[in-house]
Design a protein around this motif. Structure first.
Motif, short mmCIF file in Angstrom:
data_model
loop_
_atom_site.label_atom_id
_atom_site.label_comp_id
_atom_site.label_asym_id
_atom_site.label_seq_id
_atom_site.Cartn_x
_atom_site.Cartn_y
_atom_site.Cartn_z
N ARG A 11 40.00 29.16 42.93
CA ARG A 11 39.79 29.73 41.78
C ARG A 11 40.21 31.04 41.75
N ALA A 12 40.57 31.51 40.56
CA ALA A 12 40.89 32.90 40.48
C ALA A 12 40.22 33.67 39.23
N ARG A 13 40.50 34.98 39.18
CA ARG A 13 39.63 35.64 38.00
C ARG A 13 41.00 36.17 37.30
N LEU A 14 40.82 35.99 35.98
CA LEU A 14 41.72 36.57 35.01
C LEU A 14 41.19 38.03 34.47
N ILE A 15 41.65 38.89 34.75
CA ILE A 15 41.37 40.33 34.75
C ILE A 15 41.63 40.71 33.46
N HIS A 19 36.22 46.02 33.44
CA HIS A 19 34.82 45.69 33.52
C HIS A 19 34.64 44.08 33.20
N CYS A 20 35.46 43.70 32.77
CA CYS A 20 35.52 42.13 32.29
C CYS A 20 36.63 41.28 33.16
N LEU A 96 51.62 38.44 36.15
CA LEU A 96 52.75 37.62 35.40
C LEU A 96 53.17 38.32 34.16
N ARG A 97 54.32 38.56 34.04
CA ARG A 97 54.86 39.06 32.92
C ARG A 97 55.68 38.13 31.89
N ALA A 103 49.56 39.17 32.22
CA ALA A 103 48.24 38.53 33.20
C ALA A 103 48.06 38.96 34.29
N LEU A 104 47.04 39.59 34.63
CA LEU A 104 46.55 39.98 35.91
C LEU A 104 45.61 39.22 36.55
N LEU A 105 45.75 38.43 37.73
CA LEU A 105 44.99 37.38 38.35
C LEU A 105 44.38 37.79 39.60
N ARG A 106 43.35 37.49 40.04
CA ARG A 106 42.94 37.97 41.24
C ARG A 106 42.41 36.63 42.07
N PHE A 107 43.12 36.27 43.03
CA PHE A 107 43.05 35.27 44.09
C PHE A 107 42.12 35.69 45.43
#
Length: 143
Positions: A11-15, A19-20, A96-97, A103-107
């Motif tokens: 699971r990851a979160r695409l920042i 706040h979203c 990722l550029r 794209a900034l992802l949080r794992f």
């Protein structure tokens, strides 16, 4: 037959902003025949390419050094298209550029550690050269 690949869906979160964010599932893949690289596979819905048909498209694949992922769990690393750094709490950020944007992802760091642990069981760090096949790599490049 011995295992030749490791695959783990995490699971990851695409920042999207301060706040979203949006949840998504990313597949991490490591293959002994390509021992220096890891792959991150994202659902086609996250592609910036125009699909041929509605709801159709290819998954998005990023390939980068396994060592980069391992180092990024401990300290900020990466100068090019892929940058990885630890974050507050038990998280790791992957940036990722591409020409289309960033794209900034949080794992969860534990998920990435687990994936690397399995990849190192398959091909220990420092022994990647034993698994390299230059003829195969050249054939893949020439396609």
């Amino acid at each position: 037959m011995p295992h030749t690949a490791v695959e783990q869906t995490v699971r990851a979160r695409l920042i999207l902003s301060a706040h979203c964010s949006s949840e998504l599932f990313v597949t991490l893949r490591y293959r002994a025949v390509d021992p220096l690289a890891v792959r991150m596979l994202f659902p086609a819905a996250y592609s910036l390419d125009e699909p041929l048909e509605p709801c159709e498209g290819a998954e998005v694949v990023w390939v980068f050094a396994r060592r980069l992922l391992a180092q990024g769990l401990e300290l900020p690393t990466g100068l090019g298209d892929v940058r990885i750094r630890p974050s507050r709490g038990a998280y790791t950020l992957v940036e990722l550029r591409a020409p289309e944007g960033v794209a900034l992802l949080r794992f969860e760091a534990a998920d990435l550690h687990r994936f690397l642990w399995h990849s190192h069981r398959l091909v220990p760090a420092g022994q990647e050269g034993r698994h390299l096949d230059p003829d195969r790599a050249l054939a893949e490049l020439l396609g």
